[in-house]
Enzyme design. Structure first.
Site, short mmCIF file in Angstrom:
data_model
loop_
_atom_site.label_atom_id
_atom_site.label_comp_id
_atom_site.label_asym_id
_atom_site.label_seq_id
_atom_site.Cartn_x
_atom_site.Cartn_y
_atom_site.Cartn_z
N SER A 211 0.87 -1.17 0.00
CA SER A 211 0.00 0.00 0.00
C SER A 211 0.91 1.22 0.00
CB SER A 211 -0.89 -0.02 1.25
OG SER A 211 -1.90 0.94 1.13
N GLU A 212 0.74 2.12 -0.97
CA GLU A 212 1.76 3.16 -1.16
C GLU A 212 1.80 4.20 -0.04
OE1 GLU A 212 -0.67 2.50 -3.42
OE2 GLU A 212 -1.53 4.35 -4.25
N ASN A 213 0.82 4.15 0.87
CA ASN A 213 0.91 5.03 2.03
C ASN A 213 1.85 4.48 3.11
OD1 ASN A 213 -1.22 3.09 2.23
ND2 ASN A 213 -1.92 4.08 4.09
#
Lengths: 222, 230, 222, 230
Positions: C50-52
């Protein structure tokens, strides 16, 4: 380190300590600058950075505290203070390059009147590499060079133009030697203090560039 | 889940002649000791080695040097090694010296898909000769390029079975960036622990960067044992 | 998510799951791609990024597991698998940009025959921003776009040239729709599979560019 | 040792009109809630805000927007906020949209003394229009510049008295890079703990980046509460 014959190196290191204000984050170069740590006043809160990934260098370890995974940039075994942190080399130099270090105290072979610094190689001798010096001179908010005023042959180390390969151009803010404290300014080299046992004339004669002498300078300063 | 090796030789035996390898460590701290010994055993030749230092005469990368396995070295400080000096002067060894922060950032860039960046380090010195320089906001910078490797050999304190890594103190140094910059990254660790036993907020290198793990005892030689009196 | 009327979206998601090999690190875009997670075979070891700042997205939390500090890139509350790790956004995109993610499955508004992707804005409508899509399309080793084959008006979404602002040029490797699976190759679009209920001719007619039909393609594939 | 504040207003009251501020968080996760409320209270105007998102209508940076305190917003995704849309369309608000990874890297670069770097994100799109592009090894990249701020407002789980920070799960997001990119960085934390109680190997943000600390209770509003059945 108390066993070392104090004399000149100790005097320079003690004077260099006065550059450090309470609250500062400081990087001390390998060699004589490392000695400065021994003289930091207990009244100051100072955090020492080691570019191999440690913020908060402590004293050298006792025999039974030696940890082979804990060294400073000079590869000496050290300890870490309470509140220290470890990080990787990219983060360490981000911290340096990003101007988060208040002061770096570095050794010097030559400094020019314009604040050029040469302290990493002597042509003809084996090149060892610049390590972190070229990053430090562009990163720390203030660069103080400590060194002897003249070399072994008595020739000035503060020169009009460095003859040795540069570590950085226009990077030095202050020079502290066994003879004097000088600032690199846009107008030229300004003498601030003369050490005990030296005269202004002796400092001028052992410094290649002309020196600006302001109305108030401090004699017998250290 | 990640491949685990039997010993240093087993880990590195596929590394071919002429490969570019990155090796973690600062001085002798945080170096993958058994994988370096494995390279000596494999006898692989013509290596380009990217590492901050090049070991000492009898340990670390110095062993590869002595064995004439290195053609080119990219590092920031190589002053602890007499054989290094001899090979450079005799023309056997090619050396590229890079400021330490630039080296760290070039490796980070390589792993992060950044082909090039500007840095102030080296401007006005021989490091910037032949390189593009450019002024941003009145200050001069030099363009430096990212570095990648065919194999990255690193050392950590612990790995879990998914390759998540934890480093110890200043043995971290270049290892995390080197982990990310290798096409194949092999981690030598003091201990392999079950997945789930390393706190997810504390993991230094996520397992995605690691292709193989070697559990091995480390000698941890000390270059400068400095102790305080009393 | 079982309550959702499966039909088309489920069929595309199930087919997209076949793109994921055991051992893959995968980023699933917001929207329909997120659904793919529901169909990943238990026989595969797959780690979702998840790019967060999370590697190892788990299932949605049970009521009593909800942690407001733990979300996915779509800002939904999630859990983390055993062996998950958290990191900052620069590290997350270093992971993406540095080609460490094996596969990204993204949604699409338009895909061109050259693999250009438009999926972030419709002129005239409020711009919301590209989020991480422009980084993802250049980072993951393989980019698969999943979408309906035609838009609400029945017009092709696979086009000669995207009319919408691009997310990336020459970035898409494979397109999976409710009607077909197509690969973007140097020679052009190659059809690999036809979905149940559709003919090759229907796929050709609802795709603006010419399609290359290789000797073996799979009919009634999914 | 680091300055500690009484409340959000106390922390941010010195921020002057026209300042550039960076604010941590991804959506509403990891935002410095009380310092944002402090900015509403201070009424500071003409802010340039650098943050991945711009809050929602009734919480986070959306509150500053509603109060007309922001002149310009640099972010990657601003889709959760109707007032944002209204102000952009009416010309009250200037917006610069940046790919999320480019934003993260620009902030990191700003804090790391890197003035500019090349990235593939945005090549061939309107993001690259007017920017320098360049080919390295056959692939095209766009030059992007580092970002700095007058003030950085971040949120962490814990701080010690020296400003060393620990983040919780995905509330870390942009906070560590923003911490390093501010001339003055103020950290809002859930708990201030005694120095020495955070494991030195686990510290996410070393105290050198932090100039002030605020301990404050967080509401932690959830944008999309998603739960599994059964």
């Amino acid at each position: 380190m108390k066993g070392i014959k104090s004399n000149v190196r100790e005097r320079i290191a003690r004077r260099a300590e006065e550059e450090i204000k309470s609250g500062y984050y400081v990087n001390l170069g390998i060699g004589m600058p490392t000695l400065v740590a021994n003289y930091i006043s207990e009244n100051k809160v100072v955090v020492l950075q080691s570019e191999n990934g440690l913020l908060g260098i402590g004293a050298y370890p006792a025999e039974d505290e030696v940890d082979p995974d804990l060294i400073n940039a000079g590869k000496e075994t050290v300890t870490a203070i309470k509140g220290a942190s470890y990080f990787n080399s990219a983060e360490s130099f981000a911290m340096i390059r990003g101007e988060h270090i208040d002061l770096a105290i570095l050794g010097g072979m030559e400094v020019s009147a314009q604040g050029d610094l040469a302290n990493w190689m002597i042509p003809g001798k084996m090149i060892k590499g610049m390590g972190g010096a070229m990053d430090l001179v562009h990163g720390a908010r203030k660069i103080t060079v400590i060194m002897d005023h003249v070399n072994k042959n008595g020739a000035p180390k503060i020169v009009n133009k460095c003859s040795l390969p540069l570590t950085g151009k226009n990077v030095v803010n202050r020079i502290i030697t066994d003879r004097a404290v000088l600032d690199v300014t846009k107008k030229g080299l300004v003498v601030r203090e003369i050490a005990k046992g030296f005269t202004l004339e002796e400092v001028e004669n052992s410094t290649e560039p002309d020196i600006i002498v302001p109305s108030s300078i401090c004699y017998d300063a250290y | 889940m990640k491949r685990q090796f039997m010993n240093g030789y087993d880990a590195v035996k596929d590394i071919a002649d002429g490969s570019t390898i990155m090796v973690g460590g600062f001085g002798l701290v945080g170096i993958p000791e058994q994988m370096i010994l494995g390279l000596v055993e494999s006898g692989v030749k013509g290596l380009t080695v990217i590492s901050n230092n090049c070991g000492v005469d009898e340990w670390g990368l110095g062993l590869l040097l002595k064995n004439h396995q290195i053609n080119k070295m990219i590092g920031s400080y190589v002053g602890e090694n007499k054989e290094f000096e001899r090979q450079v002067l005799s023309g056997e060894l090619d050396v590229e010296l890079t400021p330490q922060g630039t080296l760290a950032e070039r490796i980070r860039a390589g792993g992060a898909g950044i082909p090039a960046f500007y840095t102030p380090a080296g401007v006005g010195t021989q490091v910037a000769e032949g390189k593009e320089t450019r002024i941003f906001d009145g200050k001069e910078y030099v363009l430096e390029k990212g570095l990648k490797a065919d194999y990255s050999l690193i050392r950590a304190l612990k790995a879990d079975e998914m390759g998540n890594l934890l480093y110890n103190k200043t043995a971290r140094n270049f290892n995390p960036m080197i982990a990310a910059a290798g096409k194949v990254t092999l981690a030598e660790v003091e201990e392999i622990v079950p997945t789930g036993t390393i706190e997810p907020d504390s993991i230094h290198t996520p397992g995605i960067y690691v292709q193989g793990i070697l559990e091995a005892i480390q000698e941890k030689r000390i270059e400068r044992r400095t102790v305080r009196e009393g």
